[in-house]
Each structure stands twice: as structure tokens, then as C-alpha cells.
Design a protein around this motif. Structure first.
Motif, short mmCIF file in Angstrom:
data_model
loop_
_atom_site.label_atom_id
_atom_site.label_comp_id
_atom_site.label_asym_id
_atom_site.label_seq_id
_atom_site.Cartn_x
_atom_site.Cartn_y
_atom_site.Cartn_z
N THR A 61 0.77 -1.15 0.06
CA THR A 61 -0.06 0.09 0.15
C THR A 61 0.82 1.23 -0.07
O THR A 61 0.68 2.22 -0.62
N ARG A 65 0.80 4.35 -2.99
CA ARG A 65 0.59 5.68 -2.44
C ARG A 65 1.64 6.56 -2.94
O ARG A 65 1.56 7.60 -3.35
N ILE A 132 -7.62 3.99 -3.45
CA ILE A 132 -6.73 2.94 -2.28
C ILE A 132 -7.25 3.07 -0.93
O ILE A 132 -7.36 4.02 -0.39
N GLU A 135 -6.95 0.44 5.24
CA GLU A 135 -6.98 -0.85 5.81
C GLU A 135 -8.22 -1.20 5.40
O GLU A 135 -9.25 -0.65 5.40
N LEU A 141 -6.09 -3.46 -2.36
CA LEU A 141 -5.11 -2.75 -2.98
C LEU A 141 -5.31 -2.94 -4.51
O LEU A 141 -4.90 -4.09 -5.04
#
Length: 423
Positions: A61, A65, A132, A135, A141
């Protein structure tokens, strides 16, 4: 209904000359592709590829990002830099060459597509970044979509390299004049190949009924074939009084007719005229003569003092005039060998006078430029002797005027003798 559809199509076709057309089109395509990728992610494409081809999927992740954030900020910087250079190009072209060149430079399709690729990629990265989830219990993802953002970023870097090459070529005056010349040449060759004119095929129009324009702007295009169909249907002949490319104000005489026309027919006829607030060489080849002449005149100004550019401009003018000699001063639209519509064009006499008047005014003091102009006129005279002898007196008149102006502006007698020997 069909006529209105044609009018709408012509208006939509004009949008392609706007600087925002291709960027907007590509931006919308980028958004559509983004939602397609989001849909595929919802169907579990990343999870499937992670099992089958794990090397194709980014499965971290923070990495995803960081990549997307870097791509967005980097692309915005590249886009700002790229089109700052475009503004510099436009400013230099306007100040050093001619403001008339700006529409052609702004409508550069390659630069518009590059801008569109930038915008589409930025929008894609932004929406994928928003998609995205930080959690979640289930796999969220969009690793496969992030992979595409990398591919798009590589494409943007390639587009940026091409843009740097392209802008370095666009800023050179020889390339600008060559582009103007080629567009005008193509337009004139098309007109010459499709031209039909016989002086006895159309009657005198002195006493015909006049009709005024309902719009204002540059007359960019006339649907002559459609006008001929309307004229045949109403058993009337139409003479277009305005030369294409000239500015028309409302209430100016637009066309004349040998018979009185009803309001419905007039509405159909007016729909066949396209007006715009700017000029393009694709529609009006005369604009190329104006642009190249202004480049030559600007090059001879004391602030720039570039006679080499002026000489090159005269070479291009010589080629354009060589083609113009092959064209008649009027065109007719025929149906079944009967002429229904007459269209006036800028006459050869007016065109060469407008060009030579400017060049004589600003270049008559330079012996080299005067010699070049004389050679151009003599070359045109030889072509006219073969193609259209009615233009010979016009060219002789321009030669005489050029020599008279040169004698008045040049003090050195030896230079005058040299100029007369060329003529």
C-alpha cells in the motif's frame, strides 16, 4: 432537418481547431479508462493476477501511494514547464515574426495531444489514489491499476522528450514558413483541380436582387455544392458577393439572386455560410500570402534586421504565386453542366499588389531584396506567358513600380544600374 444536421456537423468540426479540444477528449478517455480499471479491480483482477503473475502486481500500500503521489506532482510540474515553453514560443512568434501566425501555432495538434496525455494520466493517478483503502479485511489494493499508472508515466516522459524536440523545431522561422506554405499549396492545388469556370456560363449580375448577411465574422467556408442544389431546386442563379476569407459585418451584402427568394429558401442559403472570429489557411489560402509577407517585412525592420529570412520568404511567395497563376479569378458551381453559383475570389491583380505594396514600402532601400523581388516577378512572367497571358500586364506593372521605388530610395547609381540590368 438534414440541413440543420449539416450545420451542426460543421460547427462541431470547427471545435478541432480549439486548443482544448484534444486535451478535453483525452481527459474524458482517461476518466473512462479509470472507471474501467476500478470495475476490474472490483471483480478481483489484482487478486487473480497476484496468484498467477505476481510480478505484475504491486502488493504494498505505501509503495503504491508513494508512486501515485510522486507521479501526480511530477506530471503537474512537467505540464507547467511544457506549456510555459508554448507561451514563450507564441510570444516570440508574435513579436519577431507576425501575430497572424499564432492561430496556426496554437492549433498544433501534436502539442494538444501531449497536453491531453498529461491531463489524462494525472486524472487517472488521482482517482486510483483515492480508490486505495488504507486498511480493510478484504483485498482492496488496486495493484494492477497502479501498474498501469507506471506505464502511463513512462508514456508521459516519452511525450515530454518528443515535446522538447518538437518545440525546438516549431520555433524556427524556416519551419514555420514551410508549414504555412505546404498548407496553402495543398489548398490551392485542391481548388485548381476542382475548379470549373467559363466566362460565358454565367450571366451579368448588375441588376440582381441583393441579400445582406445575418452574421458577422470572417467568411471561412461556403457550401457551394449545397447552394447549387438549392439554386437548381428554385430555378435561380446565385452570385456570392463576398470573397471568402474577408471580414463580413452584419447587413453587408452577402449574395445576389436573379429572382426574389422566399424566407424559407433564404434560411437554407444562409445556413451554407460559415463565419468565425479567426482565420485559418486551410480555409483561405490568401492568408498564407499575408503571413509570409509580414514575416519578410518584420525581418527587414531595424529592430530585427534579418534580410536572410526576408529572402527565404520571397522564395516561398514565388512558389505560391506560381500556383496562383494557374487559378482563375472566379469559380462556378455546376450541376449537369449548368452554372448555378458564382463565387468571387481575391483576384491575382489585387493579391500581387497587396504583397508587393508592402514589400516595396519596407524593402525598397535594400539592393539584394529588390534584386530578389525582380527575379521573382520575372519568373512569374515566364510562367504567366505559358499558363495565363492575361496576367502579363499586371506583372509588368509591378516590375515598373518596384524599379521606380528603388530609384527613389537608393542613392548609389551603381546599384540602380545593377537593378535595371536584372530587369
Amino acid at each position: 432537418m438534414k440541413d440543420k444536421a449539416l450545420v451542426l456537423f460543421r460547427k462541431l468540426y470547427r471545435l478541432k481547431d480549439k486548443i482544448a479540444f484534444y486535451p478535453g477528449l483525452l481527459a474524458i478517455s482517461g476518466l473512462v479508462f479509470t472507471y474501467l480499471m476500478i470495475y476490474l479491480e472490483e471483480q478481483g483482477i489484482s487478486k487473480y493476477l497476484l496468484d498467477v503473475f505476481p510480478s505484475l502486481v504491486i502488493n504494498n500500500t505505501e509503495t503504491a501511494r508513494s508512486l501515485l503521489t510522486t507521479f501526480i506532482s511530477g506530471l503537474i510540474s512537467i505540464m507547467v514547464f511544457s506549456f510555459s515553453m508554448v507561451m514563450i514560443l507564441l510570444n516570440q512568434a508574435s513579436s519577431n515574426f507576425s501575430p497572424r501566425l499564432l492561430p496556426g501555432l496554437i492549433s498544433n495538434r501534436r502539442h494538444q495531444i501531449i497536453l491531453g496525455v498529461y491531463i489524462a494520466t494525472i486524472l487517472y493517478c488521482i482517482f486510483i489514489l483515492v480508490y486505495i483503502e488504507p486498511e480493510s479485511d478484504k483485498y482492496q489494493l488496486p495493484g494492477f491499476a497502479v501498474l498501469f499508472s507506471i506505464l502511463f508515466m513512462v508514456s508521459c516522459l516519452a511525450a515530454f522528450i518528443y515535446f522538447i524536440h518538437s518545440i525546438s523545431q516549431e520555433i524556427q522561422i524556416n519551419n514555420i514558413m514551410d508549414k504555412v506554405f505546404n498548407i496553402s499549396k495543398s489548398r490551392m492545388l485542391y481548388l485548381i483541380d476542382n475548379e470549373a469556370y467559363n466566362e460565358n456560363d454565367f450571366p451579368e449580375t448588375d441588376n440582381w436582387i441583393t441579400y445582406k448577411s445575418r452574421s458577422s465574422g470572417y467568411l471561412q467556408n461556403v457550401a457551394a455544392e449545397k447552394l447549387a442544389d438549392i439554386a437548381k431546386d428554385k430555378e435561380v442563379k446565385i452570385d456570392i458577393a463576398v470573397i471568402k476569407g474577408l471580414f463580413v459585418s452584419e447587413k453587408n451584402i452577402l449574395f445576389t439572386s436573379e429572382k426574389d427568394l422566399d424566407e424559407e429558401t433564404l434560411d437554407k442559403i444562409h445556413e451554407q455560410f460559415d463565419f468565425a472570429k479567426s482565420e485559418f489557411i486551410e480555409d483561405n489560402y490568401v492568408l498564407a500570402f499575408k503571413q509570409i509577407t509580414e514575416v519578410a517585412v518584420k525581418a527587414m525592420s531595424p529592430g530585427i534586421n534579418d534580410p536572410g529570412t526576408a529572402l527565404n520568404a520571397i522564395d516561398y511567395l514565388s512558389q505560391l504565386f506560381s500556383l496562383r497563376i494557374k487559378k482563375n479569378d472566379k469559380s462556378l458551381a455546376y450541376i449537369d453542366d449548368l452554372a448555378y453559383v458564382s463565387m468571387a475570389t481575391v483576384s491575382f491583380k489585387d493579391l500581387i499588389f497587396q504583397v508587393m505594396a508592402e514589400l516595396r514600402t519596407y524593402c525598397k532601400h535594400d539592393v539584394v531584396i529588390v534584386e530578389k523581388l525582380l527575379k521573382m516577378l520575372l519568373h512569374l512572367k515566364r510562367i504567366a506567358a505559358e499558363e495565363n497571358k492575361t496576367y502579363l500586364p499586371i506583372i509588368d506593372e509591378e516590375i515598373e513600380s518596384l524599379i521606380l521605388d528603388a530609384e527613389a530610395a537608393i542613392a548609389n547609381k551603381r546599384d540602380i544600374v545593377f537593378i535595371k540590368s536584372v530587369a
